[in-house]
Design a protein around this motif. Structure first.
Motif, PDB file in Angstrom:
ATOM      1  N   ARG A 238       0.834  -1.193   0.000  1.00 30.89           N
ATOM      2  CA  ARG A 238       0.000   0.000   0.000  1.00 30.89           C
ATOM      3  C   ARG A 238       0.872   1.249   0.000  1.00 30.89           C
ATOM      4  NH1 ARG A 238      -4.873   2.267  -1.276  1.00 30.89           N
ATOM      5  NH2 ARG A 238      -5.399   3.936   0.198  1.00 30.89           N
ATOM      6  N   GLY A 239       0.686   2.127  -0.992  1.00 31.38           N
ATOM      7  CA  GLY A 239       1.448   3.371  -1.069  1.00 31.38           C
ATOM      8  C   GLY A 239       2.916   3.196  -1.341  1.00 31.38           C
ATOM      9  N   LEU A 240       3.310   2.062  -1.952  1.00 32.42           N
ATOM     10  CA  LEU A 240       4.735   1.810  -2.164  1.00 32.42           C
ATOM     11  C   LEU A 240       5.330   2.785  -3.180  1.00 32.42           C
ATOM     12  CD1 LEU A 240       7.063  -0.024  -1.366  1.00 32.42           C
ATOM     13  CD2 LEU A 240       6.414  -1.569  -3.230  1.00 32.42           C
ATOM     14  N   VAL A 241       4.588   3.099  -4.237  1.00 33.84           N
ATOM     15  CA  VAL A 241       5.097   4.045  -5.236  1.00 33.84           C
ATOM     16  C   VAL A 241       5.277   5.435  -4.615  1.00 33.84           C
ATOM     17  CG1 VAL A 241       4.605   5.151  -7.443  1.00 33.84           C
ATOM     18  CG2 VAL A 241       4.045   2.741  -7.106  1.00 33.84           C
ATOM     19  N   GLY A 242       4.311   5.848  -3.788  1.00 35.69           N
ATOM     20  CA  GLY A 242       4.440   7.130  -3.115  1.00 35.69           C
ATOM     21  C   GLY A 242       5.629   7.175  -2.178  1.00 35.69           C
ATOM     22  N   CYS A 243       5.897   6.066  -1.513  1.00 35.47           N
ATOM     23  CA  CYS A 243       7.067   6.009  -0.629  1.00 35.47           C
ATOM     24  C   CYS A 243       8.362   6.162  -1.414  1.00 35.47           C
ATOM     25  CB  CYS A 243       7.070   4.699   0.150  1.00 35.47           C
ATOM     26  SG  CYS A 243       5.729   4.533   1.348  1.00 35.47           S
ATOM     27  N   LEU A 244       8.420   5.553  -2.605  1.00 33.38           N
ATOM     28  CA  LEU A 244       9.609   5.695  -3.435  1.00 33.38           C
ATOM     29  C   LEU A 244       9.786   7.130  -3.926  1.00 33.38           C
ATOM     30  CD1 LEU A 244       9.381   2.421  -5.562  1.00 33.38           C
ATOM     31  CD2 LEU A 244      10.845   2.873  -3.589  1.00 33.38           C
ATOM     32  N   LEU A 245       8.696   7.873  -4.054  1.00 34.73           N
ATOM     33  CA  LEU A 245       8.783   9.261  -4.487  1.00 34.73           C
ATOM     34  C   LEU A 245       9.226  10.198  -3.367  1.00 34.73           C
ATOM     35  CD1 LEU A 245       5.619   9.658  -6.754  1.00 34.73           C
ATOM     36  CD2 LEU A 245       8.002   9.731  -7.487  1.00 34.73           C
ATOM     37  N   VAL A 246       8.694   9.997  -2.164  1.00 32.70           N
ATOM     38  CA  VAL A 246       8.963  10.946  -1.079  1.00 32.70           C
ATOM     39  C   VAL A 246      10.223  10.609  -0.297  1.00 32.70           C
ATOM     40  CG1 VAL A 246       6.519  11.458  -0.864  1.00 32.70           C
ATOM     41  CG2 VAL A 246       7.521   9.685   0.586  1.00 32.70           C
ATOM     42  N   ALA A 247      10.710   9.371  -0.367  1.00 29.33           N
ATOM     43  CA  ALA A 247      11.898   9.010   0.411  1.00 29.33           C
ATOM     44  C   ALA A 247      13.129   9.817   0.002  1.00 29.33           C
ATOM     45  CB  ALA A 247      12.160   7.508   0.296  1.00 29.33           C
ATOM     46  N   PRO A 248      13.457   9.943  -1.313  1.00 32.24           N
ATOM     47  CA  PRO A 248      14.622  10.790  -1.663  1.00 32.24           C
ATOM     48  C   PRO A 248      14.430  12.252  -1.289  1.00 32.24           C
ATOM     49  CG  PRO A 248      14.022   9.345  -3.485  1.00 32.24           C
ATOM     50  CD  PRO A 248      12.904   9.270  -2.495  1.00 32.24           C
ATOM     51  N   LEU A 249      13.203  12.762  -1.406  1.00 29.19           N
ATOM     52  CA  LEU A 249      12.962  14.154  -1.018  1.00 29.19           C
ATOM     53  C   LEU A 249      13.137  14.345   0.480  1.00 29.19           C
ATOM     54  CD1 LEU A 249       9.944  15.410  -3.156  1.00 29.19           C
ATOM     55  CD2 LEU A 249      12.220  16.407  -3.018  1.00 29.19           C
ATOM     56  N   GLY A 250      12.636  13.402   1.269  1.00 29.63           N
ATOM     57  CA  GLY A 250      12.829  13.507   2.714  1.00 29.63           C
ATOM     58  C   GLY A 250      14.286  13.448   3.105  1.00 29.63           C
ATOM     59  N   LEU A 251      15.052  12.576   2.430  1.00 28.40           N
ATOM     60  CA  LEU A 251      16.484  12.490   2.717  1.00 28.40           C
ATOM     61  C   LEU A 251      17.206  13.764   2.306  1.00 28.40           C
ATOM     62  CD1 LEU A 251      18.819  10.728   3.713  1.00 28.40           C
ATOM     63  CD2 LEU A 251      19.018   9.818   1.388  1.00 28.40           C
ATOM     64  N   ALA A 252      16.858  14.298   1.131  1.00 26.65           N
ATOM     65  CA  ALA A 252      17.479  15.547   0.687  1.00 26.65           C
ATOM     66  C   ALA A 252      17.095  16.709   1.593  1.00 26.65           C
ATOM     67  CB  ALA A 252      17.070  15.839  -0.759  1.00 26.65           C
ATOM     68  N   ALA A 253      15.857  16.702   2.088  1.00 31.71           N
ATOM     69  CA  ALA A 253      15.427  17.776   2.990  1.00 31.71           C
ATOM     70  C   ALA A 253      16.222  17.755   4.287  1.00 31.71           C
ATOM     71  CB  ALA A 253      13.933  17.642   3.280  1.00 31.71           C
ATOM     72  N   ALA A 254      16.420  16.566   4.854  1.00 35.47           N
ATOM     73  CA  ALA A 254      17.145  16.472   6.120  1.00 35.47           C
ATOM     74  C   ALA A 254      18.646  16.684   5.938  1.00 35.47           C
ATOM     75  CB  ALA A 254      16.880  15.119   6.770  1.00 35.47           C
ATOM     76  N   TRP A 255      19.188  16.293   4.791  1.00 38.64           N
ATOM     77  CA  TRP A 255      20.643  16.328   4.602  1.00 38.64           C
ATOM     78  C   TRP A 255      21.120  17.664   4.034  1.00 38.64           C
ATOM     79  CZ3 TRP A 255      24.328  13.241   6.384  1.00 38.64           C
ATOM     80  CH2 TRP A 255      25.614  13.347   5.839  1.00 38.64           C
ATOM     81  N   ASP A 256      20.405  18.204   3.055  1.00 39.69           N
ATOM     82  CA  ASP A 256      20.873  19.393   2.356  1.00 39.69           C
ATOM     83  C   ASP A 256      20.073  20.655   2.662  1.00 39.69           C
ATOM     84  OD1 ASP A 256      22.854  17.967   1.045  1.00 39.69           O
ATOM     85  OD2 ASP A 256      21.540  17.425  -0.626  1.00 39.69           O
TER      86      ASP A 256
END
Length: 265
Positions: A238-256
């Motif tokens: 459930r929501g696996l495609v959405g997770c693949l979309l938001v995971a890099p953005l969340g990582l970039a938000a926290a890191w950069d």
């Protein structure tokens, strides 16, 4: 005879209290909008850090395409088909589409945020779970995350946490720059710098405490409800495609996009 205080001697509320109560009646409207705005600002800040990376990916794909079509005389004229300007526009379009998709996945659930009155008195140090039902409290949600883990239960709240931190840092940078530039002619560089840093840290903490954890809680509630509705068999996908979309953005938000320590250096 004993005298009894009259009912007219009851203290009346102050003007500030009346204004606070009046504005508090509209929390149902401005709290969801505040959460939506914070998440949208954080997603935009994270997407800005991915522009250059997307351009690098597009350049490499174009190089691979040029190497392939350059092998044949009939298609050799297509080597310069995609110019640098076209590649830049394509990378910007991909970043914009990515940002809008993340807004739909992370920001829209914030509009469903609602507050309810606590059914019983709670300790002052437990305001987080006081306004949520037992089934939607932090404790119950985290228990289900540990016992029935799914990508949506873990990725969406963690990505939201990184995004709201980036949004809070964006607000803090705005406060810091505004205070420093407006106060420097009056108080000098050193005093203005310290004041701007202090107010920026206060803005960062204020936004995180007032809005940040609520956005994370709301996305955790939304993910948990979606997984419960899907059932135990389909909850993992459930929501696996959405997770693949938001995971890099969340990582970039926290890191950069969340330079928290920059306000202290």
């Amino acid at each position: 005879m004993p005298s009894y205080p009259s009912s007219s001697s009851e203290p009346s509320s102050s003007f500030l209290t009346d204004v606070s109560r009046f504005l508090g009646a509209f929390r149902w409207a401005f709290m969801p909008l505040g959460l939506l705005a914070l998440v949208a600002v954080g997603v935009h800040a994270a997407a800005d850090t991915l522009d250059d990376r997307l351009l690098t990916v597009v350049d490499r794909l174009d190089s691979a395409f040029d190497a392939w079509v350059g092998q044949f005389p009939a298609t050799a004229s297509l080597v310069d088909w995609v110019s640098l300007e076209t590649r830049t526009r394509l990378a910007r379009a991909l970043a914009l589409g990515w940002e809008l998709a993340a807004d739909l996945l992370l920001a829209l659930p914030a509009l469903g945020y609602r507050e309810v009155e606590a059914s019983r008195p709670v300790e002052p140090w437990r305001p987080v779970t006081a306004s949520a039902p037992e089934s939607s409290s932090w404790k119950a949600l985290l228990r289900r995350c540990l016992r029935r883990p799914t990508p949506m239960r873990w990725v969406r709240p963690l990505a939201t946490a990184g995004v709201v931190l980036a949004g809070a840092c964006t607000v803090a940078r705005l406060v810091q720059g505004t205070v420093y530039l407006s106060w420097r002619p009056l108080f000098g560089d050193v005093a203005s710098d310290w004041a701007a840093r202090g107010l920026a840290v206060a803005a960062l903490c204020g936004v995180s405490v007032s809005l940040g954890w609520r956005a994370v809680l709301r996305n955790l509630q939304h993910a948990d409800a979606a997984c419960e509705a899907a059932g135990p068999r389909r909850a993992w996908t459930r929501g696996l495609v959405g997770c693949l979309l938001v995971a890099p953005l969340g990582l970039a938000a926290a890191w950069d996009a969340a330079p928290v320590l920059s306000f202290l250096r």
